[in-house]
Design a protein around this motif. Sequence first.
Motif, PDB file in Angstrom:
ATOM      1  N   PHE A 277       0.813  -1.218   0.000  1.00  0.00           N
ATOM      2  CA  PHE A 277       0.000   0.000   0.000  1.00  0.00           C
ATOM      3  C   PHE A 277       0.850   1.273   0.000  1.00  0.00           C
ATOM      4  O   PHE A 277       0.361   2.354   0.333  1.00  0.00           O
ATOM      5  CB  PHE A 277      -0.943  -0.003   1.203  1.00  0.00           C
ATOM      6  CG  PHE A 277      -2.002  -1.067   1.129  1.00  0.00           C
ATOM      7  CD1 PHE A 277      -3.057  -0.959   0.251  1.00  0.00           C
ATOM      8  CD2 PHE A 277      -1.905  -2.197   1.923  1.00  0.00           C
ATOM      9  CE1 PHE A 277      -4.028  -1.954   0.175  1.00  0.00           C
ATOM     10  CE2 PHE A 277      -2.870  -3.200   1.855  1.00  0.00           C
ATOM     11  CZ  PHE A 277      -3.930  -3.071   0.976  1.00  0.00           C
ATOM     12  N   ASN A 278       2.139   1.113  -0.357  1.00  0.00           N
ATOM     13  CA  ASN A 278       3.056   2.267  -0.465  1.00  0.00           C
ATOM     14  C   ASN A 278       3.114   3.084   0.820  1.00  0.00           C
ATOM     15  O   ASN A 278       3.099   4.318   0.798  1.00  0.00           O
ATOM     16  CB  ASN A 278       2.639   3.172  -1.632  1.00  0.00           C
ATOM     17  CG  ASN A 278       2.746   2.479  -2.962  1.00  0.00           C
ATOM     18  OD1 ASN A 278       3.740   1.797  -3.240  1.00  0.00           O
ATOM     19  ND2 ASN A 278       1.724   2.608  -3.786  1.00  0.00           N
ATOM     20  N   LEU A 279       3.187   2.390   1.951  1.00  0.00           N
ATOM     21  CA  LEU A 279       3.294   3.048   3.249  1.00  0.00           C
ATOM     22  C   LEU A 279       4.656   2.767   3.854  1.00  0.00           C
ATOM     23  O   LEU A 279       4.791   2.373   4.998  1.00  0.00           O
ATOM     24  CB  LEU A 279       2.181   2.569   4.188  1.00  0.00           C
ATOM     25  CG  LEU A 279       0.760   2.870   3.733  1.00  0.00           C
ATOM     26  CD1 LEU A 279      -0.249   2.145   4.615  1.00  0.00           C
ATOM     27  CD2 LEU A 279       0.498   4.369   3.772  1.00  0.00           C
ATOM     28  N   THR A 280       5.718   2.978   3.070  1.00  0.00           N
ATOM     29  CA  THR A 280       7.061   2.558   3.474  1.00  0.00           C
ATOM     30  C   THR A 280       7.752   3.536   4.414  1.00  0.00           C
ATOM     31  O   THR A 280       8.812   3.219   4.945  1.00  0.00           O
ATOM     32  CB  THR A 280       7.951   2.365   2.234  1.00  0.00           C
ATOM     33  OG1 THR A 280       7.972   3.590   1.492  1.00  0.00           O
ATOM     34  CG2 THR A 280       7.404   1.259   1.360  1.00  0.00           C
ATOM     35  N   GLN A 281       7.182   4.709   4.637  1.00  0.00           N
ATOM     36  CA  GLN A 281       7.908   5.705   5.427  1.00  0.00           C
ATOM     37  C   GLN A 281       7.558   5.692   6.913  1.00  0.00           C
ATOM     38  O   GLN A 281       8.164   6.409   7.693  1.00  0.00           O
ATOM     39  CB  GLN A 281       7.620   7.114   4.879  1.00  0.00           C
ATOM     40  CG  GLN A 281       8.055   7.281   3.429  1.00  0.00           C
ATOM     41  CD  GLN A 281       9.528   6.968   3.225  1.00  0.00           C
ATOM     42  OE1 GLN A 281      10.375   7.446   3.980  1.00  0.00           O
ATOM     43  NE2 GLN A 281       9.845   6.175   2.222  1.00  0.00           N
ATOM     44  N   ALA A 282       6.565   4.907   7.308  1.00  0.00           N
ATOM     45  CA  ALA A 282       6.153   4.919   8.711  1.00  0.00           C
ATOM     46  C   ALA A 282       7.218   4.316   9.594  1.00  0.00           C
ATOM     47  O   ALA A 282       7.949   3.425   9.203  1.00  0.00           O
ATOM     48  CB  ALA A 282       4.853   4.140   8.875  1.00  0.00           C
ATOM     49  N   SER A 283       7.329   4.826  10.790  1.00  0.00           N
ATOM     50  CA  SER A 283       8.284   4.281  11.749  1.00  0.00           C
ATOM     51  C   SER A 283       7.769   4.537  13.148  1.00  0.00           C
ATOM     52  O   SER A 283       6.719   5.137  13.343  1.00  0.00           O
ATOM     53  CB  SER A 283       9.672   4.916  11.567  1.00  0.00           C
ATOM     54  OG  SER A 283       9.606   6.301  11.803  1.00  0.00           O
ATOM     55  N   GLY A 284       8.521   4.085  14.118  1.00  0.00           N
ATOM     56  CA  GLY A 284       8.142   4.289  15.502  1.00  0.00           C
ATOM     57  C   GLY A 284       6.840   3.599  15.838  1.00  0.00           C
ATOM     58  O   GLY A 284       6.422   2.638  15.204  1.00  0.00           O
ATOM     59  N   THR A 285       6.171   4.097  16.885  1.00  0.00           N
ATOM     60  CA  THR A 285       4.915   3.485  17.306  1.00  0.00           C
ATOM     61  C   THR A 285       3.838   3.639  16.249  1.00  0.00           C
ATOM     62  O   THR A 285       2.811   2.964  16.323  1.00  0.00           O
ATOM     63  CB  THR A 285       4.436   4.123  18.615  1.00  0.00           C
ATOM     64  OG1 THR A 285       4.392   5.532  18.439  1.00  0.00           O
ATOM     65  CG2 THR A 285       5.378   3.794  19.760  1.00  0.00           C
ATOM     66  N   GLY A 286       4.047   4.501  15.276  1.00  0.00           N
ATOM     67  CA  GLY A 286       3.078   4.661  14.210  1.00  0.00           C
ATOM     68  C   GLY A 286       2.848   3.398  13.416  1.00  0.00           C
ATOM     69  O   GLY A 286       1.800   3.245  12.786  1.00  0.00           O
ATOM     70  N   LEU A 287       3.809   2.491  13.417  1.00  0.00           N
ATOM     71  CA  LEU A 287       3.623   1.235  12.703  1.00  0.00           C
ATOM     72  C   LEU A 287       2.410   0.488  13.230  1.00  0.00           C
ATOM     73  O   LEU A 287       1.644  -0.088  12.464  1.00  0.00           O
ATOM     74  CB  LEU A 287       4.872   0.355  12.839  1.00  0.00           C
ATOM     75  CG  LEU A 287       6.015   0.639  11.876  1.00  0.00           C
ATOM     76  CD1 LEU A 287       7.209  -0.236  12.205  1.00  0.00           C
ATOM     77  CD2 LEU A 287       5.583   0.395  10.441  1.00  0.00           C
ATOM     78  N   ALA A 288       2.235   0.464  14.539  1.00  0.00           N
ATOM     79  CA  ALA A 288       1.114  -0.267  15.125  1.00  0.00           C
ATOM     80  C   ALA A 288      -0.155   0.566  15.161  1.00  0.00           C
ATOM     81  O   ALA A 288      -1.249   0.041  14.964  1.00  0.00           O
ATOM     82  CB  ALA A 288       1.476  -0.719  16.541  1.00  0.00           C
ATOM     83  N   PHE A 289      -0.032   1.865  15.393  1.00  0.00           N
ATOM     84  CA  PHE A 289      -1.205   2.670  15.673  1.00  0.00           C
ATOM     85  C   PHE A 289      -1.635   3.591  14.540  1.00  0.00           C
ATOM     86  O   PHE A 289      -2.701   4.201  14.637  1.00  0.00           O
ATOM     87  CB  PHE A 289      -0.963   3.502  16.938  1.00  0.00           C
ATOM     88  CG  PHE A 289      -0.711   2.663  18.161  1.00  0.00           C
ATOM     89  CD1 PHE A 289      -1.647   1.742  18.593  1.00  0.00           C
ATOM     90  CD2 PHE A 289       0.482   2.775  18.860  1.00  0.00           C
ATOM     91  CE1 PHE A 289      -1.432   0.964  19.711  1.00  0.00           C
ATOM     92  CE2 PHE A 289       0.714   2.000  19.989  1.00  0.00           C
ATOM     93  CZ  PHE A 289      -0.253   1.083  20.410  1.00  0.00           C
ATOM     94  N   GLU A 290      -0.831   3.731  13.501  1.00  0.00           N
ATOM     95  CA  GLU A 290      -1.222   4.547  12.361  1.00  0.00           C
ATOM     96  C   GLU A 290      -1.171   3.753  11.063  1.00  0.00           C
ATOM     97  O   GLU A 290      -2.127   3.723  10.292  1.00  0.00           O
ATOM     98  CB  GLU A 290      -0.311   5.774  12.244  1.00  0.00           C
ATOM     99  CG  GLU A 290      -0.406   6.739  13.422  1.00  0.00           C
ATOM    100  CD  GLU A 290       0.581   7.885  13.290  1.00  0.00           C
ATOM    101  OE1 GLU A 290       0.453   8.675  12.334  1.00  0.00           O
ATOM    102  OE2 GLU A 290       1.494   7.973  14.135  1.00  0.00           O
ATOM    103  N   THR A 291      -0.039   3.084  10.813  1.00  0.00           N
ATOM    104  CA  THR A 291       0.133   2.371   9.550  1.00  0.00           C
ATOM    105  C   THR A 291      -0.777   1.153   9.452  1.00  0.00           C
ATOM    106  O   THR A 291      -1.454   0.956   8.442  1.00  0.00           O
ATOM    107  CB  THR A 291       1.599   1.932   9.386  1.00  0.00           C
ATOM    108  OG1 THR A 291       2.430   3.083   9.488  1.00  0.00           O
ATOM    109  CG2 THR A 291       1.814   1.265   8.045  1.00  0.00           C
ATOM    110  N   MET A 292      -0.804   0.304  10.486  1.00  0.00           N
ATOM    111  CA  MET A 292      -1.626  -0.903  10.409  1.00  0.00           C
ATOM    112  C   MET A 292      -3.114  -0.587  10.285  1.00  0.00           C
ATOM    113  O   MET A 292      -3.799  -1.207   9.461  1.00  0.00           O
ATOM    114  CB  MET A 292      -1.351  -1.800  11.615  1.00  0.00           C
ATOM    115  CG  MET A 292       0.030  -2.437  11.616  1.00  0.00           C
ATOM    116  SD  MET A 292       0.466  -3.300  10.077  1.00  0.00           S
ATOM    117  CE  MET A 292      -0.736  -4.631  10.057  1.00  0.00           C
ATOM    118  N   PRO A 293      -3.679   0.366  11.042  1.00  0.00           N
ATOM    119  CA  PRO A 293      -5.078   0.715  10.798  1.00  0.00           C
ATOM    120  C   PRO A 293      -5.337   1.179   9.366  1.00  0.00           C
ATOM    121  O   PRO A 293      -6.392   0.879   8.788  1.00  0.00           O
ATOM    122  CB  PRO A 293      -5.332   1.847  11.802  1.00  0.00           C
ATOM    123  CG  PRO A 293      -4.420   1.541  12.933  1.00  0.00           C
ATOM    124  CD  PRO A 293      -3.170   1.016  12.268  1.00  0.00           C
TER     125      PRO A 293
END
Length: 452
Positions: A277-293
């Motif tokens: 889904f071209n969401l390669t820039q996420a990092s930190g806690t955002g992986l669980a709480f922003e990117t995965m949703p």
Amino acid sequence: MSQHTAWGSRIGFIMTTAGFAVGLGAIWRFPYMMSKNGGGAFLLVYLLTTLGVGVPLFIAEIVLGRHTRHGIILGLRQLTPKRSPYRLASYLGVASGMGILSYYAVILGLILVYFVKSLGGAFAYGANMAQYGPLFEHLSSDMPTLVCAVSAALAIMGGILRLGLKAGLERCCTVLMPLLLLFLFILAGRSLSLPGASEGVSWFIRPDFSRIDVQVALDALGHTFFAVGIGVSTAFVFGSYLSEQSNIVADALIIIALNTAVAILAGLVIFPAMHAFNLTQASGTGLAFETMPAIFASLPGGWLFSICFFFLLIISGFASGLGLLEGVVSTLQEVWGRERNATLALVLSVIALLSLPALLSYGAHAPLASVRLGDGSLFVFMEHTVTSLLMPVGALLLSLFVARRFGFEAFQREANKGATWCRITRQWRFLVQVAVPCAVGCILLLGIWASL
């Protein structure tokens, strides 16, 4: 702890200790450490530090626990003379366990909130993906909700541990760990089936050697301590519950293999979907709480998968939190000579107070978000202090104790009790006496130097 306290079964020990070792380290922390440090490059260094440093130290803690039949404080008092510097490792272990729980409780609370949100369809297929960044900022700064959620997390852990080792901790983790693996396989299968997932797999497993530097080594070793559970008193306590017939080496290797497998499966859940889904820039806690949703909102059946994912985080988080709490409570109970439930209540109260700085500084709009220590918030400072200072110093002292005072022969003899296969051989001598202390010491010094 009572001298009669013992594991109900070998599978109970393996599942409980694996649950403690796996925890959010494998599913929440490992993916964002991978994202921060270049994917496959970090994975390679992490695997090497786990094999070369994590395995020997994990076995050593369990060995010392079984040998002394005590938690880490009384255990090291039994093995060392008064004023021995090695005794500092015991206090650092308890402090590390309390420190992790103090900020871990905040993450557990946020996961509970997100799980409730997922049940309500907040991350269902077709939802507005642009809302998840602001949603994370809002929820992580919503103090009344987070206080209730953190309190609930601590209360749940306290209620389970009140039931005791076999009826509470062991029974709970024997159920949770198979569920954890089941949900991971389901989610990984769905992620790998997405178009373009192969690019994420390649990024995840193919090391870019140009990314490997001192900081990657520091992060990998720090994550090894966090993920394997070295230097937090729990492995020492769990070892004290073992019988002489237990095959420590084989069981420890199984536990660490499960831990590594869960971390890799978590990577196969997150990174193929991110690249799809071209969401390669996420990092930190955002992986669980922003990117995965955001990923779930793009997937048919995203409502169900979001529920599975956050329930997965709940399972892993509570399995690890329970292990950490058991290690601290059992250690302090035998030192203070207090009744177990009274010690448990006191420890939970202290953890609740210690969690306040992390709680009040976690979100972007939290009351103490603007307070900075070094390059990060109070939350980041607390995590860095525990994983990059307290745990490595404690691990260094323990490794030096085993190498110089306890001795390799005693370590080998105790570790091989009950072993019919998978034994400590003389080839381990260099690893235990030289390689591990030098590796931990060098990385610790480099970490201190880099922070100056």
